[in-house]
Design an enzyme around this catalytic site. Structure first.
Site, PDB file in Angstrom:
ATOM      1  CB  SER A 157      42.373 -16.433 -12.813  1.00  0.00           C
ATOM      2  OG  SER A 157      43.365 -17.659 -12.770  1.00  0.00           O
ATOM      3  CE1 TYR A 209      46.292 -13.156 -14.337  1.00  0.00           C
ATOM      4  CE2 TYR A 209      46.396 -15.142 -13.190  1.00  0.00           C
ATOM      5  CZ  TYR A 209      45.842 -14.029 -14.271  1.00  0.00           C
ATOM      6  OH  TYR A 209      44.916 -14.831 -15.053  1.00  0.00           O
TER       7      TYR A 209
HETATM    8  N1  LIG Z   1      45.071 -18.203 -20.631  1.00  0.00           N
HETATM    9  C1  LIG Z   1      44.941 -18.572 -19.336  1.00  0.00           C
HETATM   10  O1  LIG Z   1      45.735 -19.505 -18.800  1.00  0.00           O
HETATM   11  C2  LIG Z   1      43.768 -17.854 -18.168  1.00  0.00           C
HETATM   12  C3  LIG Z   1      43.500 -18.535 -17.201  1.00  0.00           C
HETATM   13  C4  LIG Z   1      42.762 -17.839 -16.268  1.00  0.00           C
HETATM   14  C5  LIG Z   1      42.222 -16.473 -16.587  1.00  0.00           C
HETATM   15  N2  LIG Z   1      42.853 -15.958 -17.547  1.00  0.00           N
HETATM   16  C6  LIG Z   1      42.533 -14.487 -17.834  1.00  0.00           C
HETATM   17  O2  LIG Z   1      41.740 -14.433 -19.235  1.00  0.00           O
HETATM   18  C7  LIG Z   1      41.839 -13.159 -19.778  1.00  0.00           C
HETATM   19  C8  LIG Z   1      42.245 -13.286 -21.295  1.00  0.00           C
HETATM   20  O3  LIG Z   1      43.658 -13.932 -21.015  1.00  0.00           O
HETATM   21  P1  LIG Z   1      44.566 -14.597 -22.309  1.00  0.00           P
HETATM   22  O4  LIG Z   1      44.704 -15.630 -21.773  1.00  0.00           O
HETATM   23  O5  LIG Z   1      43.623 -14.440 -23.518  1.00  0.00           O
HETATM   24  O6  LIG Z   1      45.557 -13.626 -22.605  1.00  0.00           O
HETATM   25  P2  LIG Z   1      46.377 -12.988 -23.687  1.00  0.00           P
HETATM   26  O7  LIG Z   1      46.457 -13.669 -24.742  1.00  0.00           O
HETATM   27  O8  LIG Z   1      47.779 -12.411 -22.966  1.00  0.00           O
HETATM   28  O9  LIG Z   1      45.376 -11.671 -23.991  1.00  0.00           O
HETATM   29  C9  LIG Z   1      45.305 -10.740 -23.243  1.00  0.00           C
HETATM   30  C10 LIG Z   1      44.391  -9.667 -23.818  1.00  0.00           C
HETATM   31  O10 LIG Z   1      44.085  -8.507 -22.972  1.00  0.00           O
HETATM   32  C11 LIG Z   1      44.381  -7.282 -23.799  1.00  0.00           C
HETATM   33  N3  LIG Z   1      44.700  -6.418 -22.850  1.00  0.00           N
HETATM   34  C12 LIG Z   1      45.968  -6.431 -21.924  1.00  0.00           C
HETATM   35  N4  LIG Z   1      46.338  -5.394 -21.167  1.00  0.00           N
HETATM   36  C13 LIG Z   1      45.437  -4.517 -21.679  1.00  0.00           C
HETATM   37  C14 LIG Z   1      45.352  -3.393 -21.279  1.00  0.00           C
HETATM   38  N5  LIG Z   1      45.868  -2.307 -20.440  1.00  0.00           N
HETATM   39  N6  LIG Z   1      44.167  -2.636 -21.927  1.00  0.00           N
HETATM   40  C15 LIG Z   1      43.516  -3.014 -22.913  1.00  0.00           C
HETATM   41  N7  LIG Z   1      43.573  -4.285 -23.148  1.00  0.00           N
HETATM   42  C16 LIG Z   1      44.760  -4.880 -22.516  1.00  0.00           C
HETATM   43  C17 LIG Z   1      44.978  -7.803 -24.582  1.00  0.00           C
HETATM   44  O11 LIG Z   1      44.857  -6.847 -25.778  1.00  0.00           O
HETATM   45  P3  LIG Z   1      45.883  -5.920 -26.556  1.00  0.00           P
HETATM   46  O12 LIG Z   1      47.223  -6.721 -26.874  1.00  0.00           O
HETATM   47  O13 LIG Z   1      45.232  -5.456 -27.812  1.00  0.00           O
HETATM   48  O14 LIG Z   1      46.216  -4.843 -25.542  1.00  0.00           O
HETATM   49  C18 LIG Z   1      44.761  -9.026 -24.884  1.00  0.00           C
HETATM   50  O15 LIG Z   1      43.649  -9.185 -25.887  1.00  0.00           O
HETATM   51  C19 LIG Z   1      42.854 -12.586 -19.074  1.00  0.00           C
HETATM   52  O16 LIG Z   1      41.893 -11.753 -17.895  1.00  0.00           O
HETATM   53  C20 LIG Z   1      43.585 -13.573 -18.020  1.00  0.00           C
HETATM   54  O17 LIG Z   1      43.855 -13.166 -16.916  1.00  0.00           O
HETATM   55  C21 LIG Z   1      43.659 -16.856 -18.698  1.00  0.00           C
END
Ligand SMILES: NC(=O)c1ccc[n+]([C@@H]2O[C@H](COP(=O)([O-])OP(=O)(O)OC[C@H]3O[C@@H](n4cnc5c(N)ncnc54)[C@H](OP(=O)(O)O)[C@@H]3O)[C@@H](O)[C@H]2O)c1
Length: 229
Positions: free
Chosen positions: A133, A146
């Site tokens: 990120s 984070y």
């Molecule tokens: N959205 C943003 O603005 C943003 C920006 C930069 C980076 N990111 C990164 O992108 C990635 C995806 O984020 P997102 O925005 O798609 O978030 P999200 O919608 O909250 O989804 C998070 C995902 O991670 C899984 N997860 C979380 N904790 C877990 C665990 N302990 N074991 C297994 N799976 C787990 C969840 O699956 P379950 O619900 O099935 O557990 C879900 O599929 C993350 O690494 C986040 O830090 C996001």
């Protein structure tokens, strides 16, 4: 193989790679979401499988990854996407919560990559996409756990790249800015307005295009931002 493939960025990547003819394994903790997403993936005419485990538990990660690799016949691409975004001031966030962010975001990438490594090496043309990120590039208020977790993912990923390129594995460190998802909207980082703010599909297209580059070329690091949020 996409961790956190049941929703958000991971699901968008899963659906777009499936449209390219890639067989997909997705993982997460929510079996219902994984099952529904796997059914959606299969509509593209590819194989889909899922495994339920928490990325912060080493033994469960290994069992789940081994099972998926067996079902799908190996692993060519690993997307380390699963993560949590818990935000709050240093003196307000309990130590256990701080530790959990590190365990999920950093150890999750480490355990999953280590479980997938034998398969990626055997493929002779592996890819690892580590989703960090922009928060990992610089610390900021209410982001200590984070940001520290993502800074560590960037460093781990760069070390992984230096070692694994010798095995014909491209390790790609991505640092997206805010993208509309449960994490960013529930965390109050954005309203997710699709006219202005990056959507999961934008990120997925970028990942797809990077993976499609000639294998002699590797994007080592990259950031993506909304143009004018
Ligand atoms: N959205 C943003 O603005 C943003 C920006 C930069 C980076 N990111 C990164 O992108 C990635 C995806 O984020 P997102 O925005 O798609 O978030 P999200 O919608 O909250 O989804 C998070 C995902 O991670 C899984 N997860 C979380 N904790 C877990 C665990 N302990 N074991 C297994 N799976 C787990 C969840 O699956 P379950 O619900 O099935 O557990 C879900 O599929 C993350 O690494 C986040 O830090 C996001």
């Amino acid at each position: 193989m996409i961790t956190g493939g049941g929703r958000g960025l991971g699901k968008a990547i899963a659906l777009l790679l499936a449209a390219e003819g890639v067989n997909i394994g997705i993982t997460g903790r929510n079996e219902k979401a994984l099952k529904e997403t796997a059914a959606e993936i299969e509509k593209a005419g590819v194989k889909a499988a899922y495994a339920v485990f928490s990325v912060d538990e080493e033994a469960g990660v290994k069992t789940g990854i081994d099972e998926l690799a067996k079902t799908l016949g190996g692993i060519d691409i690993l997307v380390n996407n699963a993560g949590i975004g818990n935000f709050g001031a240093l003196d307000k966030m309990p130590a256990t919560e701080w530790e959990q962010v590190i365990r999920t975001n950093l150890f999750g990438v480490y355990y999953t990559a280590m479980a997938a490594y034998p398969y990626l090496k055997a493929s002779g043309a592996g890819d690892v996409v580590n989703v960090a990120s922009t928060a990992g590039l610089k610390g900021s208020a209410n982001m200590s756990a984070y940001a520290a977790s993502k800074a560590a993912v960037i460093s781990l990923s760069q070390s992984m790249m230096a070692e694994w390129r010798k095995q014909e594995i491209r390790v790609i460190t991505l640092t997206p800015s805010t993208i509309a998802s449960d994490m960013s909207i529930q965390g109050g980082l954005t309203d997710g307005n699709p006219e202005k703010v990056l959507q999961p599909e934008d990120f997925a297209e970028w990942v797809r295009d990077i993976l499609k580059m000639n294998r002699r070329a590797m994007i080592a690091n990259g950031s993506i931002f909304s143009t004018n949020p």
